[in-house]
Design a protein around this motif. Structure first.
Motif, mmCIF file in Angstrom:
data_model
loop_
_atom_site.group_PDB
_atom_site.id
_atom_site.type_symbol
_atom_site.label_atom_id
_atom_site.label_comp_id
_atom_site.label_asym_id
_atom_site.label_seq_id
_atom_site.Cartn_x
_atom_site.Cartn_y
_atom_site.Cartn_z
ATOM 1 N N SER A 268 0.927 -1.289 0.083
ATOM 2 C CA SER A 268 0.022 -0.060 0.034
ATOM 3 C C SER A 268 0.801 1.233 -0.056
ATOM 4 O O SER A 268 0.241 2.301 -0.187
ATOM 5 N N LEU A 269 2.178 0.951 0.263
ATOM 6 C CA LEU A 269 3.143 2.245 0.282
ATOM 7 C C LEU A 269 3.665 2.630 -1.080
ATOM 8 O O LEU A 269 3.966 1.497 -1.802
ATOM 9 N N GLN A 270 4.019 3.673 -1.461
ATOM 10 C CA GLN A 270 4.400 4.238 -2.754
ATOM 11 C C GLN A 270 5.945 3.993 -2.555
ATOM 12 O O GLN A 270 6.669 4.117 -1.414
ATOM 13 N N PRO A 271 6.715 3.518 -3.677
ATOM 14 C CA PRO A 271 8.051 3.748 -3.699
ATOM 15 C C PRO A 271 8.563 5.328 -3.216
ATOM 16 O O PRO A 271 8.021 5.948 -3.618
ATOM 17 N N LEU A 272 9.600 4.810 -2.433
ATOM 18 C CA LEU A 272 10.134 6.077 -1.688
ATOM 19 C C LEU A 272 10.615 7.303 -3.156
ATOM 20 O O LEU A 272 10.438 8.318 -2.896
ATOM 21 N N SER A 273 11.153 6.633 -3.814
ATOM 22 C CA SER A 273 11.452 7.513 -5.304
ATOM 23 C C SER A 273 10.420 8.491 -5.759
ATOM 24 O O SER A 273 10.508 9.485 -6.665
ATOM 25 N N GLN A 274 9.076 7.783 -5.572
ATOM 26 C CA GLN A 274 7.959 8.528 -6.254
ATOM 27 C C GLN A 274 7.206 9.479 -5.191
ATOM 28 O O GLN A 274 6.069 9.853 -5.463
ATOM 29 N N THR A 275 7.569 9.570 -3.887
ATOM 30 C CA THR A 275 7.058 10.261 -2.915
ATOM 31 C C THR A 275 7.722 11.772 -3.057
ATOM 32 O O THR A 275 8.654 11.994 -3.551
ATOM 33 N N THR A 276 7.054 12.541 -2.133
ATOM 34 C CA THR A 276 7.650 13.849 -1.874
ATOM 35 C C THR A 276 8.960 13.881 -1.391
ATOM 36 O O THR A 276 9.486 14.882 -1.178
ATOM 37 N N ILE A 277 9.191 12.875 -0.336
ATOM 38 C CA ILE A 277 10.161 12.909 0.286
ATOM 39 C C ILE A 277 11.578 12.880 -0.852
ATOM 40 O O ILE A 277 12.536 13.610 -0.426
ATOM 41 N N ALA A 278 11.579 12.202 -1.893
ATOM 42 C CA ALA A 278 12.410 12.312 -2.793
ATOM 43 C C ALA A 278 12.634 13.766 -3.389
ATOM 44 O O ALA A 278 13.703 13.978 -3.840
ATOM 45 N N GLN A 279 11.419 14.211 -3.779
ATOM 46 C CA GLN A 279 11.387 15.335 -4.252
ATOM 47 C C GLN A 279 12.144 16.591 -3.412
ATOM 48 O O GLN A 279 12.638 17.695 -3.683
ATOM 49 N N ASN A 280 11.759 16.518 -1.946
ATOM 50 C CA ASN A 280 12.082 17.423 -1.003
ATOM 51 C C ASN A 280 13.151 16.873 -0.005
ATOM 52 O O ASN A 280 13.301 17.156 0.936
ATOM 53 N N SER A 281 14.148 16.127 -0.488
ATOM 54 C CA SER A 281 14.968 15.419 0.187
ATOM 55 C C SER A 281 15.999 16.583 0.890
ATOM 56 O O SER A 281 16.115 17.356 0.363
ATOM 57 N N VAL A 282 16.677 16.137 1.916
ATOM 58 C CA VAL A 282 17.549 16.956 2.759
ATOM 59 C C VAL A 282 18.640 17.515 1.844
ATOM 60 O O VAL A 282 19.171 16.834 0.963
ATOM 61 N N THR A 283 18.907 18.775 1.935
ATOM 62 C CA THR A 283 20.058 19.491 1.282
ATOM 63 C C THR A 283 21.278 18.740 1.602
ATOM 64 O O THR A 283 21.661 18.543 2.577
ATOM 65 N N GLU A 284 21.995 18.215 0.562
ATOM 66 C CA GLU A 284 23.085 17.439 0.805
ATOM 67 C C GLU A 284 24.213 18.480 1.063
ATOM 68 O O GLU A 284 24.546 19.450 0.410
ATOM 69 N N PRO A 285 25.117 17.809 2.000
ATOM 70 C CA PRO A 285 26.380 18.541 2.256
ATOM 71 C C PRO A 285 27.319 18.436 1.223
ATOM 72 O O PRO A 285 27.229 17.524 0.268
ATOM 73 N N THR A 286 28.261 19.206 1.147
ATOM 74 C CA THR A 286 29.367 19.232 0.159
ATOM 75 C C THR A 286 30.264 17.811 0.321
ATOM 76 O O THR A 286 30.723 17.546 1.533
#
Length: 409
Positions: A268-286
């Protein structure tokens, strides 16, 4: 007297013998259900990984299980980015892969699997490839012990500096996990059980920072609440252990995952890559490799104190070990440096061979060509520093940096 390497060889061998997974009989027939990916470090090689793999394979809700246990790894080791893109494990590797039709393929190369056996070198599998080829529904990531080596004195925390350093190791992994197109729907992040070699302050800090950095995506499991310290069969490093305590840890982690999965059908869960989590993932450090590594610092400095290395059996199964030398800066030749003292980490062991450190003598002045330790693959190597100066950024000699077995050439 038993040699230190033989002690740990027997230790690992017992952990493997204790598990029926390494018998030659085929794996249980797969069931319709979820695909599981398990990643683990040297603690997992001591029995946790095999036991957890076994529990998932026995579960009627699991279709396939893919387990990879690699000694000496941190979260970045599993990614393709530099400086870990070509990193190998030299102190133990196990993989267990479902093949379908009830079959399982195993690769095992660990200390003590035969008398006097020493593991060879194995490339660390990469998360990006595993997500695409194995298409797991859930990922169980066991890690954290090697991150304790970001704290050289093993006692103190510098919150601003250490939070940023931990973030450099955690966020890129979690972002890659959610951004890579795959079936991955749930992540379980298994933190380290209680360690006897670092302070409670450090362990609390690493756990809270992990929860802060990855808890928005992953279910973070505090292993310290699952198995009691001190352990019944514990190595001299006061961190690795085996036997019933390992089984208990794995069983309780499995119970946590099973309860969580039973609360909501995974389908019943969406793949993480298709969720807003993937679109709004944490800003990555250098990433460390993209920092200005070319900015070499050159100084003349007088050696004023040396940290002595620990016995080999206290850092096995790892093969490299660093010690902190404190210098008084007399002149900055090139680059920028404002402190009066500088901490330089010197390799005391490489591939378990003791290095010649006698030529470094207290009171003598040396010309040092240095890089920040943070930007190198030496960063999470086992280490010791007795200076107590946690405000100082550790450095490493350029010549020593290139001596790491996995230094990118």
């Amino acid at each position: 007297m038993i040699a230190p390497k033989k002690i740990f060889s027997s230790f690992i061998a017992l952990a493997l013998i204790a598990s029926p997974l390494f018998a030659q009989s085929p794996a249980p027939a797969p069931h319709d259900g979820i695909n599981v990916l398990i990643l683990g470090d040297s603690l997992a090689l001591c029995g946790f990984g095999k036991r957890l793999d076994e529990r998932f394979r026995e579960s009627p809700s699991v279709n396939a299980t893919f387990t990879y246990l690699t000694c000496g790894t941190n979260p970045l080791s599993w990614l393709k980015e530099k400086p870990y893109s070509n990193i190998k494990t030299h102190c133990g590797f196990v993989s267990m892969e479902s093949l379908g039709g009830g079959m399982m393929r195993e690769i095992e190369d660990v200390y003590g699997q035969t008398r006097g056996h020493t593991p060879g070198s194995h490339p660390v599998p990469k998360l990006e490839d595993l997500l695409v080829t194995k298409q797991p529904d859930i990922l169980v990531m066991q890690t954290g012990t090697n991150l304790f080596d970001l704290f050289p004195d093993k006692r103190s925390v510098n919150p601003n500096r250490h939070a940023a350093e931990l973030r450099n190791f955690l966020v890129p992994f979690i972002n890659k996990a959610v951004r890579t197109p795959s079936n991955l729907r749930k992540i379980y992040w298994v933190t380290s059980p209680t360690s006897g070699r670092v302070s409670k302050e450090i362990q609390d800090f690493v756990f809270e920072q992990t929860r802060s950095d990855v808890g928005h995506v992953a279910h973070v499991i505090d292993s310290r609440t699952l198995v009691a310290y001190p352990y019944h069969h514990m190595e001299p490093d006061k961190e690795h252990f085996l036997g019933a305590d390992m089984d208990q840890w794995a069983d309780k982690v499995f119970d946590v995952v099973e309860r969580d999965l039973s609360s909501q059908p995974i389908a019943s869960l969406q793949p993480l890559s298709q969720t807003t989590i993937a679109q709004n993932s944490v800003t990555e450090p250098t990433p460390p490799a993209e920092k200005p590594k070319e900015q070499t610092l050159q100084v003349r400095a007088k050696l004023i104190s040396k940290t002595q290395p620990v016995p080999v059996n206290e850092f096995l199964p790892y093969q490299e070990f660093l010690v902190g030398y404190l210098y008084e800066v007399t002149r900055v030749i090139a680059g920028e440096y404002s402190e009066n003292q500088i901490l330089v980490m010197h390799p005391a062991y490489i591939k378990l061979e003791e290095q010649r450190l006698g030529r470094w003598r207290i009171g003598r002045t040396y010309r040092l060509q240095l890089h920040e330790l943070e930007n190198t693959v030496w960063k999470t190597v086992k280490s010791k520093d007795d200076s107590g100066l946690i405000n100082l950024q550790p450095y490493i000699r350029v010549q020593d940096e290139m001596r790491h077995p996995d230094h990118a050439r």
